[in-house]
Design a protein around this motif. Structure first.
Motif, PDB file in Angstrom:
ATOM      1  N   ARG A   1       1.298   9.832  -6.928  1.00 52.27           N
ATOM      2  CA  ARG A   1       0.346   9.650  -5.821  1.00 52.27           C
ATOM      3  C   ARG A   1      -0.800   8.760  -6.293  1.00 52.27           C
ATOM      4  N   ILE A   2      -0.985   7.624  -5.626  1.00 53.70           N
ATOM      5  CA  ILE A   2      -2.073   6.698  -5.948  1.00 53.70           C
ATOM      6  C   ILE A   2      -3.142   6.817  -4.855  1.00 53.70           C
ATOM      7  N   PRO A   3      -4.340   7.305  -5.197  1.00 51.59           N
ATOM      8  CA  PRO A   3      -5.387   7.456  -4.176  1.00 51.59           C
ATOM      9  C   PRO A   3      -5.890   6.094  -3.701  1.00 51.59           C
ATOM     10  N   PRO A   4      -6.460   6.027  -2.499  1.00 51.70           N
ATOM     11  CA  PRO A   4      -6.892   4.737  -1.928  1.00 51.70           C
ATOM     12  C   PRO A   4      -7.864   3.959  -2.807  1.00 51.70           C
ATOM     13  N   HIS A   5      -8.734   4.655  -3.555  1.00 54.31           N
ATOM     14  CA  HIS A   5      -9.716   3.915  -4.363  1.00 54.31           C
ATOM     15  C   HIS A   5      -9.074   3.168  -5.532  1.00 54.31           C
TER      16      HIS A   5
ATOM     17  N   SER B   1       6.750   2.309  -1.855  1.00 49.17           N
ATOM     18  CA  SER B   1       5.625   3.231  -1.704  1.00 49.17           C
ATOM     19  C   SER B   1       5.503   3.655  -0.240  1.00 49.17           C
ATOM     20  N   TYR B   2       5.130   4.918  -0.045  1.00 45.29           N
ATOM     21  CA  TYR B   2       4.975   5.448   1.308  1.00 45.29           C
ATOM     22  C   TYR B   2       3.608   6.105   1.466  1.00 45.29           C
ATOM     23  N   ILE B   3       3.035   5.956   2.659  1.00 49.10           N
ATOM     24  CA  ILE B   3       1.803   6.652   3.021  1.00 49.10           C
ATOM     25  C   ILE B   3       2.154   7.648   4.116  1.00 49.10           C
TER      26      ILE B   3
ATOM     27  N   ASP C   1      -2.545  11.751   4.886  1.00 49.41           N
ATOM     28  CA  ASP C   1      -2.862  11.484   3.480  1.00 49.41           C
ATOM     29  C   ASP C   1      -2.916   9.973   3.291  1.00 49.41           C
ATOM     30  N   GLY C   2      -4.080   9.446   2.955  1.00 54.34           N
ATOM     31  CA  GLY C   2      -4.234   7.998   2.816  1.00 54.34           C
ATOM     32  C   GLY C   2      -3.704   7.433   1.520  1.00 54.34           C
ATOM     33  N   ALA C   3      -3.191   8.301   0.624  1.00 51.57           N
ATOM     34  CA  ALA C   3      -2.698   7.831  -0.668  1.00 51.57           C
ATOM     35  C   ALA C   3      -1.286   7.267  -0.546  1.00 51.57           C
ATOM     36  N   ALA C   4      -0.918   6.435  -1.530  1.00 49.12           N
ATOM     37  CA  ALA C   4       0.439   5.890  -1.605  1.00 49.12           C
ATOM     38  C   ALA C   4       1.273   6.763  -2.530  1.00 49.12           C
ATOM     39  N   HIS C   5       2.507   7.048  -2.119  1.00 46.44           N
ATOM     40  CA  HIS C   5       3.422   7.870  -2.917  1.00 46.44           C
ATOM     41  C   HIS C   5       4.598   7.001  -3.328  1.00 46.44           C
TER      42      HIS C   5
END
Length: 204
Positions: free
Chosen positions: A12-16, A57-59, A63-67
């Motif tokens: 999981r990559i957070p938006p920031h 990658s999926y959002i 959840d605004g993060a990329a998976h």
């Protein structure tokens, strides 16, 4: 002593972190998640070696993060059986000699695997090899801090993830005296020529 373990994980990559290169962001997250952790039946994770495959990658809604599903190789500490390692004595007790490699301390050499005959000196809190030379015996102490060569003879993994009580209606009091579980432990042996303190064999 070190092996490459092939693994896969959804990261999981957070938006920031979207401003970073995807590989860099995933590498950071993998090291945060795995470095210095024991993975059951794999070993002690040291550092990411490389990323072998990245899927799309999926959002997800809410959840605004990329998976991203990632296949990667990780450097893992897991000696093979019968491998000979060199460490330092950390402590001694009636249960045996504890050895440290600096980054890994859960190594025990039980009394039966020490040089024969050996005894535990309560005063010095050290194991002693009673070395016989033509009828004369000499006490060779195994003091903390001494460099020791040993053979890996066994390993054990223990599941340490927290689990709830068997009966959810009963809240058991936590036993404060219960020792924490060791997730990964090695057992060693020095009961053969050439093994034990390096100083024993320096002039042989």
């Amino acid at each position: 002593m070190f092996v490459l373990a092939e693994m896969k994980h959804v990261i999981r990559i957070p938006p920031h972190d979207f401003k970073k290169r995807l590989n860099d962001a995933i590498s950071e997250e993998l090291n945060k998640k795995l470095a210095n952790k024991v993975v059951l039946n794999v070993g002690l994770c040291i550092a990411l070696f490389d990323i072998t495959r990245l899927e799309d990658s999926y959002i997800f809604p809410g959840d605004g993060a990329a998976h991203t599903k990632v296949n990667f190789r990780y450097v893992v500490f897991r000696p093979f059986m019968e491998e000979i390692l060199i460490g330092k004595i950390k402590s001694c007790s009636p249960e045996g000699v504890q050895v440290t490699l600096g980054f890994f301390d859960d190594i025990i050499i039980p009394p039966a695997s020490l040089q024969h005959p050996s005894r535990f000196d309560e005063t010095e809190q050290a194991w002693v090899w009673i070395y016989d030379t033509d009828g004369d015996t000499h006490d060779l102490f195994m003091d903390p801090g001494e460099t020791i060569r040993f053979r890996v003879t066994a390993e054990s993994f223990v599941e340490t993830s927290p689990v709830g009580p068997e009966n959810p209606d009963v809240k058991d009091a936590v036993d404060a005296t219960e020792e924490p579980k060791v997730p990964y432990k090695l057992t060693g042996s020095i009961n053969e020529p050439g093994l034990g303190l390096l100083s024993w064999w320096a002039n042989s």
